[in-house]
Design an enzyme around this catalytic site. Structure first.
Site, PDB file in Angstrom:
ATOM      1  N   ASN A  42       0.870  -1.182   0.000  1.00  0.00           N
ATOM      2  CA  ASN A  42       0.000   0.000   0.000  1.00  0.00           C
ATOM      3  C   ASN A  42       0.907   1.233   0.000  1.00  0.00           C
ATOM      4  O   ASN A  42       1.686   1.444   0.939  1.00  0.00           O
ATOM      5  CB  ASN A  42      -0.887  -0.048   1.257  1.00  0.00           C
ATOM      6  CG  ASN A  42      -1.791   1.169   1.374  1.00  0.00           C
ATOM      7  OD1 ASN A  42      -1.376   2.290   1.103  1.00  0.00           O
ATOM      8  ND2 ASN A  42      -3.027   0.959   1.797  1.00  0.00           N
ATOM      9  N   HIS A  47      -5.463   3.681  -1.725  1.00  0.00           N
ATOM     10  CA  HIS A  47      -6.735   3.966  -1.051  1.00  0.00           C
ATOM     11  C   HIS A  47      -7.039   5.459  -1.236  1.00  0.00           C
ATOM     12  O   HIS A  47      -6.734   6.264  -0.354  1.00  0.00           O
ATOM     13  CB  HIS A  47      -6.590   3.615   0.433  1.00  0.00           C
ATOM     14  CG  HIS A  47      -7.872   3.642   1.204  1.00  0.00           C
ATOM     15  ND1 HIS A  47      -8.111   2.807   2.270  1.00  0.00           N
ATOM     16  CD2 HIS A  47      -8.988   4.407   1.085  1.00  0.00           C
ATOM     17  CE1 HIS A  47      -9.309   3.054   2.766  1.00  0.00           C
ATOM     18  NE2 HIS A  47      -9.852   4.022   2.069  1.00  0.00           N
ATOM     19  N   ARG A  61      -8.940   8.811  -1.081  1.00  0.00           N
ATOM     20  CA  ARG A  61     -10.027   9.334  -0.239  1.00  0.00           C
ATOM     21  C   ARG A  61     -10.566  10.612  -0.876  1.00  0.00           C
ATOM     22  O   ARG A  61      -9.875  11.252  -1.672  1.00  0.00           O
ATOM     23  CB  ARG A  61      -9.513   9.611   1.165  1.00  0.00           C
ATOM     24  CG  ARG A  61      -9.224   8.328   1.919  1.00  0.00           C
ATOM     25  CD  ARG A  61      -8.670   8.580   3.300  1.00  0.00           C
ATOM     26  NE  ARG A  61      -8.279   7.322   3.904  1.00  0.00           N
ATOM     27  CZ  ARG A  61      -9.077   6.521   4.605  1.00  0.00           C
ATOM     28  NH1 ARG A  61     -10.329   6.867   4.807  1.00  0.00           N
ATOM     29  NH2 ARG A  61      -8.633   5.388   5.104  1.00  0.00           N
ATOM     30  N   HIS A  87      -3.865  11.869   0.448  1.00  0.00           N
ATOM     31  CA  HIS A  87      -2.654  11.125   0.067  1.00  0.00           C
ATOM     32  C   HIS A  87      -2.750  10.752  -1.412  1.00  0.00           C
ATOM     33  O   HIS A  87      -2.334  11.526  -2.253  1.00  0.00           O
ATOM     34  CB  HIS A  87      -2.331   9.955   1.004  1.00  0.00           C
ATOM     35  CG  HIS A  87      -3.506   9.281   1.654  1.00  0.00           C
ATOM     36  ND1 HIS A  87      -4.454   8.631   0.933  1.00  0.00           N
ATOM     37  CD2 HIS A  87      -3.848   9.155   2.969  1.00  0.00           C
ATOM     38  CE1 HIS A  87      -5.341   8.127   1.767  1.00  0.00           C
ATOM     39  NE2 HIS A  87      -5.023   8.429   3.009  1.00  0.00           N
ATOM     40  N   GLU A 136      -8.669   0.344  -2.969  1.00  0.00           N
ATOM     41  CA  GLU A 136      -9.599   0.180  -1.851  1.00  0.00           C
ATOM     42  C   GLU A 136     -10.240   1.517  -1.515  1.00  0.00           C
ATOM     43  O   GLU A 136      -9.662   2.578  -1.751  1.00  0.00           O
ATOM     44  CB  GLU A 136      -8.884  -0.424  -0.636  1.00  0.00           C
ATOM     45  CG  GLU A 136      -7.673   0.362  -0.196  1.00  0.00           C
ATOM     46  CD  GLU A 136      -6.957  -0.262   1.000  1.00  0.00           C
ATOM     47  OE1 GLU A 136      -6.784  -1.485   1.034  1.00  0.00           O
ATOM     48  OE2 GLU A 136      -6.563   0.508   1.886  1.00  0.00           O
ATOM     49  N   HIS A 145      -4.058  -4.526   7.619  1.00  0.00           N
ATOM     50  CA  HIS A 145      -4.078  -3.469   8.633  1.00  0.00           C
ATOM     51  C   HIS A 145      -3.176  -3.819   9.795  1.00  0.00           C
ATOM     52  O   HIS A 145      -3.374  -4.832  10.450  1.00  0.00           O
ATOM     53  CB  HIS A 145      -5.490  -3.152   9.166  1.00  0.00           C
ATOM     54  CG  HIS A 145      -5.713  -1.670   9.225  1.00  0.00           C
ATOM     55  ND1 HIS A 145      -5.160  -0.886  10.208  1.00  0.00           N
ATOM     56  CD2 HIS A 145      -6.350  -0.818   8.386  1.00  0.00           C
ATOM     57  CE1 HIS A 145      -5.483   0.378   9.968  1.00  0.00           C
ATOM     58  NE2 HIS A 145      -6.176   0.449   8.863  1.00  0.00           N
ATOM     59  N   ASP A 146      -2.196  -2.986   9.995  1.00  0.00           N
ATOM     60  CA  ASP A 146      -1.257  -3.106  11.124  1.00  0.00           C
ATOM     61  C   ASP A 146      -0.416  -4.376  11.089  1.00  0.00           C
ATOM     62  O   ASP A 146       0.126  -4.774  12.126  1.00  0.00           O
ATOM     63  CB  ASP A 146      -2.007  -2.993  12.455  1.00  0.00           C
ATOM     64  CG  ASP A 146      -2.696  -1.651  12.592  1.00  0.00           C
ATOM     65  OD1 ASP A 146      -1.996  -0.632  12.527  1.00  0.00           O
ATOM     66  OD2 ASP A 146      -3.941  -1.627  12.716  1.00  0.00           O
TER      67      ASP A 146
HETATM   68  N1  PXP Z   1      -6.437  -2.736   4.271  1.00  0.00           N
HETATM   69  C1  PXP Z   1      -7.255  -1.663   4.317  1.00  0.00           C
HETATM   70  C2  PXP Z   1      -8.682  -1.853   3.959  1.00  0.00           C
HETATM   71  C3  PXP Z   1      -6.767  -0.397   4.681  1.00  0.00           C
HETATM   72  O1  PXP Z   1      -7.598   0.649   4.716  1.00  0.00           O
HETATM   73  C4  PXP Z   1      -5.402  -0.265   4.982  1.00  0.00           C
HETATM   74  C5  PXP Z   1      -4.854   1.093   5.325  1.00  0.00           C
HETATM   75  O2  PXP Z   1      -5.032   1.960   4.250  1.00  0.00           O
HETATM   76  C6  PXP Z   1      -4.590  -1.404   4.921  1.00  0.00           C
HETATM   77  C7  PXP Z   1      -5.142  -2.632   4.585  1.00  0.00           C
HETATM   78  C8  PXP Z   1      -3.130  -1.343   5.230  1.00  0.00           C
HETATM   79  O3  PXP Z   1      -2.950  -1.049   6.593  1.00  0.00           O
HETATM   80  P1  PXP Z   1      -1.529  -0.631   7.122  1.00  0.00           P
HETATM   81  O4  PXP Z   1      -1.214   0.703   6.528  1.00  0.00           O
HETATM   82  O5  PXP Z   1      -1.700  -0.568   8.609  1.00  0.00           O
HETATM   83  O6  PXP Z   1      -0.557  -1.675   6.695  1.00  0.00           O
END
Ligand code: PXP
Length: 237
Positions: free
Chosen positions: A7, A43, A45, A50, A70, A190-191
């Protein structure tokens, strides 16, 4: 083998801080692929703080691996996805002002809406994934939303992993089993980071793809982008 989709939102955040084109988002996307990433995720927005809509159009021209867009399915977002036709669209329920995605879909409440949107993307040959919490009921109902895949929201795993990996993964293990039962493809994100990724991938062998941004780009400050991507790929082996 689980695919690593990088990402690159944070690259755009850094670029936007100064108004110019440094770092060059397009070059970074090409380099992520050159260093072994199997996908690029963005992603956009509504406030374009960004990734800008124009970035998404430009990335489409150069991404040679899997392109994943996304976002919340607003009209502008849907129009952009139709125009760009990525390999995959990941639908998230976050409000426009949210700092980052902070919850999965309620796949019962929004079933009809998600079904309609997923159908329209699928007609265009775009694979759909919907972001859900590790909740069996939400996963089961995701199937009725007509999606191809789900993306498990891994924030709670990441928070709980340092205390007790086994309990941290439990809900995810069960959610993954349900996804397979429902014949849904399985992504996660995520994380996720260099500390918690290997355990997750090892315990959820059905995992097709992870999308990782914040920690990976932060690690790259110390390790460099190439070494960082190699290390993430190694965790997924
Ligand atoms: N998946 C989704 C749906 C997200 O919104 C994000 C953050 O934009 C991520 C994955 C990636 O998360 P991270 O930046 O914590 O790796």
């Amino acid at each position: 083998m689980t695919k690593l989709s990088v990402n690159i939102n944070k690259i755009a955040t850094l670029r936007n801080a100064r108004g110019g084109n440094l770092p060059d988002l397009i070059q970074v996307a090409k380099d992520c692929e050159r260093f072994g990433a199997q996908g690029i995720t963005v992603h956009p927005r509504p406030d374009e703080r960004h990734i800008r809509y124009e970035d998404v159009r430009n990335l489409k021209k150069i991404v040679t691996t899997e392109f994943n867009i996304e976002g919340y399915p607003s009209k502008d977002f849907i129009d952009l996805v139709f125009e760009v036709k990525p390999h995959q669209v990941t639908l998230v329920p976050d409000a426009p002002e949210a700092i980052t995605s902070n919850n999965g879909w309620d796949t019962i409440k929004y079933r009809e809406m998600l079904f309609e949107i997923c159908q329209s993307f699928k007609k265009e040959g775009i694979r759909t994934s919907i972001f859900v919490n590790p909740d069996i009921n939400m996963v089961r109902n995701a199937k009725l939303c007509g999606t191809d895949r789900i993306e498990l929201y891994t924030e709670s795993y990441a928070v709980n992993y340092p205390h007790n990996p086994k309990t941290a993964i439990e809900d995810y293990f069960n959610a993954a089993e349900e996804a397979i039962k429902q014949e849904l493809g399985l992504n996660a994100g995520h994380d996720l980071n260099l500390l918690n990724l290997a355990y997750f991938a090892k315990n959820i062998p059905q995992l097709l793809e992870v999308s990782i941004g914040h920690a990976l780009i932060s690690d790259a400050l110390y390790l460099g982008l190439e070494e960082t991507i190699h290390r993430y790929l190694k965790e997924l082996e």
